[in-house]
Write a protein that holds these residues in place. Structure first.
Motif, PDB file in Angstrom:
ATOM      1  N   ARG A  62      38.001  64.584   0.156  1.00  0.00           N
ATOM      2  CA  ARG A  62      38.733  65.073   1.324  1.00  0.00           C
ATOM      3  C   ARG A  62      39.577  63.966   1.954  1.00  0.00           C
ATOM      4  NH1 ARG A  62      33.919  68.433   1.890  1.00  0.00           N
ATOM      5  NH2 ARG A  62      32.872  66.775   3.060  1.00  0.00           N
TER       6      ARG A  62
ATOM      7  N   TRP B   6      39.993  73.605   3.974  1.00  0.00           N
ATOM      8  CA  TRP B   6      38.542  73.805   4.087  1.00  0.00           C
ATOM      9  C   TRP B   6      38.182  75.251   3.764  1.00  0.00           C
ATOM     10  CZ3 TRP B   6      34.561  70.443   5.085  1.00  0.00           C
ATOM     11  CH2 TRP B   6      33.311  71.012   5.417  1.00  0.00           C
TER      12      TRP B   6
ATOM     13  N   ALA C 190      35.826  72.740   1.394  1.00  0.00           N
ATOM     14  CA  ALA C 190      34.455  72.672   1.898  1.00  0.00           C
ATOM     15  C   ALA C 190      33.482  72.267   0.796  1.00  0.00           C
ATOM     16  CB  ALA C 190      34.045  74.020   2.487  1.00  0.00           C
TER      17      ALA C 190
ATOM     18  N   TYR D 109      33.134  72.616   9.448  1.00  0.00           N
ATOM     19  CA  TYR D 109      34.412  71.903   9.481  1.00  0.00           C
ATOM     20  C   TYR D 109      34.538  71.000  10.698  1.00  0.00           C
ATOM     21  CZ  TYR D 109      39.324  70.948  10.325  1.00  0.00           C
ATOM     22  OH  TYR D 109      40.513  70.320  10.584  1.00  0.00           O
TER      23      TYR D 109
END
Length: 210
Positions: free
Chosen positions: A140, A128, A133, A59
């Motif tokens: 995103r 995330w 993810a 992340y």
């Protein structure tokens, strides 16, 4: 917590939105940002998958884009949020000069746009851990600029929020209903998972709806 995002090329925005649609995720900024009715939220909450949060491996804020994207009206996302969520909003071009906003986190009334942060209601880090993810970069970026996901709030309340879901963070009780319905709407829209503790806290907050 809100980032210091500025406008970037419209092509990036169009690419992100096109990619999101192609992958059957919901359309982004510019849609209806109003919260659903409490009864709808209860049904949406029941539809969410309960699962343990994933790791933060990999992340970074950059995984959601570094800047606000330019929207169809030629203004960036921050401007569109201020216009959509305020009352009696006045602007010159893409500069919002005044209006009236109710901060979702602390219930404060704000009349100067300079006193507001634009925050991701479901923090990027939380998304995330609960599904983002696995998204593409374009997905995103689109999530990070979705008006359903963004709220104009006081800078102070934004700083104190952190990146935790309920019950790790809950707003002032007077805002429980709006906060919960918006949170559930975003989680359902993006098919993000929730924890059992999160489910229970959201159920409690929905009890404040009348």
């Amino acid at each position: 917590m809100a980032g210091s995002r500025t406008g970037v090329a419209a092509g990036i925005a169009l690419f992100a939105l096109a990619t999101l649609t192609a992958c059957n995720l919901p359309a982004t900024a510019g849609g209806d940002s109003g919260a659903p009715l409490p009864s709808d939220s209860t049904q949406q909450l029941a539809s969410l998958k309960i699962a343990a949060a994933g790791p933060m491996t990999g992340y970074s804020r950059d995984r959601f884009g570094g800047d606000w994207i330019k929207q169809a009206d030629g203004c960036d996302t921050r401007v569109d949020v201020l216009k959509a969520q305020g009352k009696e909003v006045k602007s010159k071009g893409c500069t919002v000069t005044s209006g009236k906003w109710i901060s979702l986190y602390d219930g404060a009334t704000v009349t100067s746009p300079h006193d507001l942060d634009i925050d991701h209601l479901v923090p990027e880090a939380e998304s995330w851990r609960t599904g983002a993810a696995q998204w593409t970069q374009a997905q995103r970026v689109a999530f990070a600029n979705d008006l359903d996901e963004l709220v104009a709030v006081t800078a102070h309340s934004n700083r104190s929020k952190g990146d935790q879901p309920p019950p790790g963070y809950m707003p002032v009780q007077s805002e429980w209903c709006d906060y919960a319905t918006h949170w559930i709407k975003v989680k359902a829209k993006y098919k993000l998972t929730i924890s059992q503790a999160e489910h229970d806290a959201l159920t409690q907050m929905l009890g404040a709806c009348h």
